[in-house]
Design an enzyme around this catalytic site. Structure first.
Site, PDB file in Angstrom:
ATOM      1  CB  CYS A 148      -6.515   9.903  10.866  1.00  0.00           C
ATOM      2  SG  CYS A 148      -4.915   9.209  11.387  1.00  0.00           S
ATOM      3  CE  LYS A 200      -1.661   1.651   3.934  1.00  0.00           C
ATOM      4  NZ  LYS A 200      -1.459   3.242   4.098  1.00  0.00           N
ATOM      5  CG  ASN A 201       2.174   2.817   3.535  1.00  0.00           C
ATOM      6  OD1 ASN A 201       1.004   2.965   3.117  1.00  0.00           O
ATOM      7  ND2 ASN A 201       2.479   2.425   4.733  1.00  0.00           N
ATOM      8  NE  ARG A 213      -0.429  10.164   9.934  1.00  0.00           N
ATOM      9  CZ  ARG A 213      -1.071   9.406   9.108  1.00  0.00           C
ATOM     10  NH1 ARG A 213      -2.228   8.590   9.584  1.00  0.00           N
ATOM     11  NH2 ARG A 213      -0.236   9.126   8.257  1.00  0.00           N
ATOM     12  CG  ASP A 253       2.659   1.536   9.404  1.00  0.00           C
ATOM     13  OD1 ASP A 253       3.115   1.899   8.302  1.00  0.00           O
ATOM     14  OD2 ASP A 253       2.391   2.503  10.292  1.00  0.00           O
TER      15      ASP A 253
HETATM   16  C1  EPZ Z   1       3.585   7.147   6.156  1.00  0.00           C
HETATM   17  O1  EPZ Z   1       2.865   8.114   6.830  1.00  0.00           O
HETATM   18  C2  EPZ Z   1       3.038   5.832   6.095  1.00  0.00           C
HETATM   19  N1  EPZ Z   1       1.634   6.054   5.283  1.00  0.00           N
HETATM   20  C3  EPZ Z   1       2.258   5.370   7.543  1.00  0.00           C
HETATM   21  O2  EPZ Z   1       1.748   4.355   7.440  1.00  0.00           O
HETATM   22  C4  EPZ Z   1       3.723   5.244   8.305  1.00  0.00           C
HETATM   23  O3  EPZ Z   1       3.072   4.619   9.707  1.00  0.00           O
HETATM   24  C5  EPZ Z   1       4.538   6.548   8.453  1.00  0.00           C
HETATM   25  O4  EPZ Z   1       4.853   6.867   7.098  1.00  0.00           O
HETATM   26  C6  EPZ Z   1       5.621   6.256   9.271  1.00  0.00           C
HETATM   27  O5  EPZ Z   1       6.528   5.331   8.663  1.00  0.00           O
HETATM   28  C7  EPZ Z   1       1.833   6.139   3.859  1.00  0.00           C
HETATM   29  O6  EPZ Z   1       2.937   5.918   3.430  1.00  0.00           O
HETATM   30  C8  EPZ Z   1       0.557   6.375   3.053  1.00  0.00           C
HETATM   31  P1  EPZ Z   1       5.474  10.565   8.418  1.00  0.00           P
HETATM   32  P2  EPZ Z   1       3.286   9.676   6.972  1.00  0.00           P
HETATM   33  O7  EPZ Z   1       5.533  11.783   7.499  1.00  0.00           O
HETATM   34  O8  EPZ Z   1       3.800  10.050   5.641  1.00  0.00           O
HETATM   35  C9  EPZ Z   1       5.143  13.843  11.805  1.00  0.00           C
HETATM   36  C10 EPZ Z   1      -0.205   2.784   7.701  1.00  0.00           C
HETATM   37  O9  EPZ Z   1      -0.822   2.314   8.671  1.00  0.00           O
HETATM   38  N2  EPZ Z   1       4.840  14.890  10.619  1.00  0.00           N
HETATM   39  O10 EPZ Z   1       6.688   9.914   8.484  1.00  0.00           O
HETATM   40  O11 EPZ Z   1       2.167  10.380   7.349  1.00  0.00           O
HETATM   41  C11 EPZ Z   1       3.862  12.996  11.876  1.00  0.00           C
HETATM   42  O12 EPZ Z   1       2.774  13.439  12.517  1.00  0.00           O
HETATM   43  C12 EPZ Z   1       0.196   4.138   7.776  1.00  0.00           C
HETATM   44  O13 EPZ Z   1      -0.029   2.192   6.549  1.00  0.00           O
HETATM   45  C13 EPZ Z   1       4.781  16.396  11.212  1.00  0.00           C
HETATM   46  O14 EPZ Z   1       4.920  16.551  12.281  1.00  0.00           O
HETATM   47  O15 EPZ Z   1       4.356   9.722   8.103  1.00  0.00           O
HETATM   48  C14 EPZ Z   1       4.185  11.882  12.441  1.00  0.00           C
HETATM   49  O16 EPZ Z   1       4.105  11.904  13.997  1.00  0.00           O
HETATM   50  C15 EPZ Z   1      -0.248   4.940   9.105  1.00  0.00           C
HETATM   51  N3  EPZ Z   1       4.751  17.304  10.107  1.00  0.00           N
HETATM   52  C16 EPZ Z   1       5.719  11.703  12.154  1.00  0.00           C
HETATM   53  O17 EPZ Z   1       6.138  13.070  11.565  1.00  0.00           O
HETATM   54  C17 EPZ Z   1       4.566  16.681   8.799  1.00  0.00           C
HETATM   55  O18 EPZ Z   1       4.585  17.646   7.958  1.00  0.00           O
HETATM   56  C18 EPZ Z   1       5.963  10.550  11.030  1.00  0.00           C
HETATM   57  O19 EPZ Z   1       5.081  11.035   9.864  1.00  0.00           O
HETATM   58  C19 EPZ Z   1       4.693  15.630   8.500  1.00  0.00           C
HETATM   59  C20 EPZ Z   1       4.756  14.492   9.290  1.00  0.00           C
END
Ligand code: EPZ
Length: 420
Positions: A117, A23-24, A122, A309
């Site tokens: 969510c 998916k990711n 997020r 995850d």
């Molecule tokens: C991706 O989410 C994945 N989703 C998530 O999988 C996964 O858990 C996550 O990466 C971490 O590996 C997809 O790829 C579609 P991040 P993403 O930006 O990109 C903070 C699943 O179950 N952050 O690495 O949203 C954020 O809040 C899903 O398949 C900011 O603060 O993850 C989080 O605490 C869930 N500001 C941390 O960084 C921002 O602008 C990591 O988020 C962006 C993120």
């Protein structure tokens, strides 16, 4: 159909199941197809609702998309609209991944804030700050924002945290930018590598290197991208989910096509729990005792450490481990939401901030529980497999965002389980 899953628990797992596409990995690659004026073919595409939503979004901006068996054909030649349909954006957070691609294709994107969510707020501040450095201006309105650029310009960008989504948006904007973009502290996840592999196959020039433990991605912008056929890697989180399932209830399974190279943390955990793990080029065989071992302390962390995850699914199997375990969620601020549902099944868990302490009990009891988000829902299926008696997991649609058919896959492993 009642949007539920019914599972009869208490038996070990035996059998084999084939692991779906990731998916990711597929979601950012679908966004990348928007940058190609022609037909991109995405093979081994998982049939999950997040792909359906991304397909809807791309169709709304003018792409022509169809399936042929397990391949998705995306014709982006006539993509023409830089306004996302607000209702569709609201349905799926990963719509934010279209931001970079739309800026690269149209120089403009109007979209709703993807919103938070269950697992966290997020935010997208890191995405927007990075794109501003590339010449993008952002006008914020109450519920949506407009991103515009006269000319995407290559830039040196250092992310404050290795955000997966922000890394993907920078890469998707940078391939059409003028000049070179150096992205420092990029996310190291395999899905980032898959996105770069797709873009390089289409003609982009991208280098990935590591310096002092941090990933640096160099994107040489402005090269034409041509239609390409690309095979999506298999899903390390789906495979990890099923591996944790057999660690929780014992048995002997074969996970066909499981991407062992992307699953080091969960394979190490399996070995620490005295499971036999046999890795071949066809997949992973796992032979496990009938009960998980407690884990004194484990933190979720950035790849390749233990993935957030799989955290909920790990909680489920530790509920009947013979001792006390402590799990700390370090990536998302609200990802222990599954605990009340596990306690309803008889688990003994206390939560303090982002840390859960799990004291093993003899047995979970089957009952009615409710999924609230994707991975928590998968964790409830595992809890149902472990529990005595029958468990009904409602709100199955959350699980179908990322698993083609978790009931089918666990049925292949010998579980009495059905969608109802
Ligand atoms: C991706 O989410 C994945 N989703 C998530 O999988 C996964 O858990 C996550 O990466 C971490 O590996 C997809 O790829 C579609 P991040 P993403 O930006 O990109 C903070 C699943 O179950 N952050 O690495 O949203 C954020 O809040 C899903 O398949 C900011 O603060 O993850 C989080 O605490 C869930 N500001 C941390 O960084 C921002 O602008 C990591 O988020 C962006 C993120």
């Amino acid at each position: 159909m009642l949007d539920s899953i019914h599972v009869r628990g208490g038996n070990p797992l035996f059998g084999e199941t084939k692991i779906q596409g990731s998916k990711n990995a597929v979601l950012p690659i679908m966004a990348a197809a928007l940058l190609v004026e022609g037909v991109s073919v995405i093979e081994n595409c998982p049939k999950i609702t997040d792909v359906d939503h991304m397909q809807k979004l791309l169709t709304e901006i003018g792409c022509i998309i169809h399936w042929r068996n397990r391949s998705l054909y995306i014709n982006a030649s006539n993509a023409n609209d830089n306004k996302m349909n607000s209702e569709s954006v609201g349905k799926m957070r990963s719509s934010i991944m279209l931001l970079g691609a739309m800026l690269g294709r149209f120089g403009k994107a109007v979209m709703n804030y993807p919103g938070g969510c269950v697992i966290g707020a997020r935010p997208i501040d890191i995405h927007l700050e990075a794109l501003k450095k590339m010449g993008v201006s952002i006008e914020k309105e109450k519920s949506y924002f407009t991103a515009t650029t006269d000319k995407l310009t290559g830039s040196v960008i250092e992310l404050p945290i290795p955000s997966v989504g922000a890394s993907e948006n920078v890469i998707l904007a940078a391939v059409n930018a003028k000049g070179v973009t150096i992205l420092k502290n990029a996310a190291p996840e395999p899905e980032i590598v898959a996105l770069c592999d797709f873009l390089k196959a289409a003609g982009a020039k991208i280098d990935i290197k590591e310096e002092k433990g941090k990933v640096i991605i160099v994107i040489y912008g402005g090269r034409a991208l041509n239609p390409v056929t690309f095979r999506i890697p298999t899903d390390r989180i789906v495979a990890g989910t099923y591996m944790l399932g057999v660690l929780g209830v014992g048995g002997h399974v074969f996970l066909e096509d499981a991407p062992a190279g992307h699953m080091r943390a969960v394979i190490e955990l399996a070995k620490e729990m005295n499971a036999d793990v046999d890795i071949t080029d066809k997949g992973i065989a796992v032979l496990a005792d009938c009960i998980a071992k407690p884990i004194p302390y484990l933190e979720t962390d950035i790849y390749p450490l233990f993935p957030t995850d799989l955290q909920s699914q790990l909680l489920s199997i530790l509920t009947i481990a013979d001792g006390e375990s402590v799990i700390c969620e370090k990536i998302f601020e609200d990802r222990l939401k599954i605990v009340p549902q596990l306690k309803k099944m008889g688990a003994d868990i206390t939560v303090n901030g982002n840390t859960a302490t799990i004291r093993g009990v003899n047995r979970l009891k089957g009952t009615k529980v409710k999924a609230k988000e994707l991975r928590g829902g998968a964790a409830l299926v595992i809890a149902g497999i472990i529990a005595e008696g029958n468990t009904i997991i409602s709100k199955r649609h959350f699980i179908e965002r990322g698993y083609e058919d978790i009931a089918r896959d666990f049925r292949n492993l010998g579980v009495i389980i059905n969608n109802v």
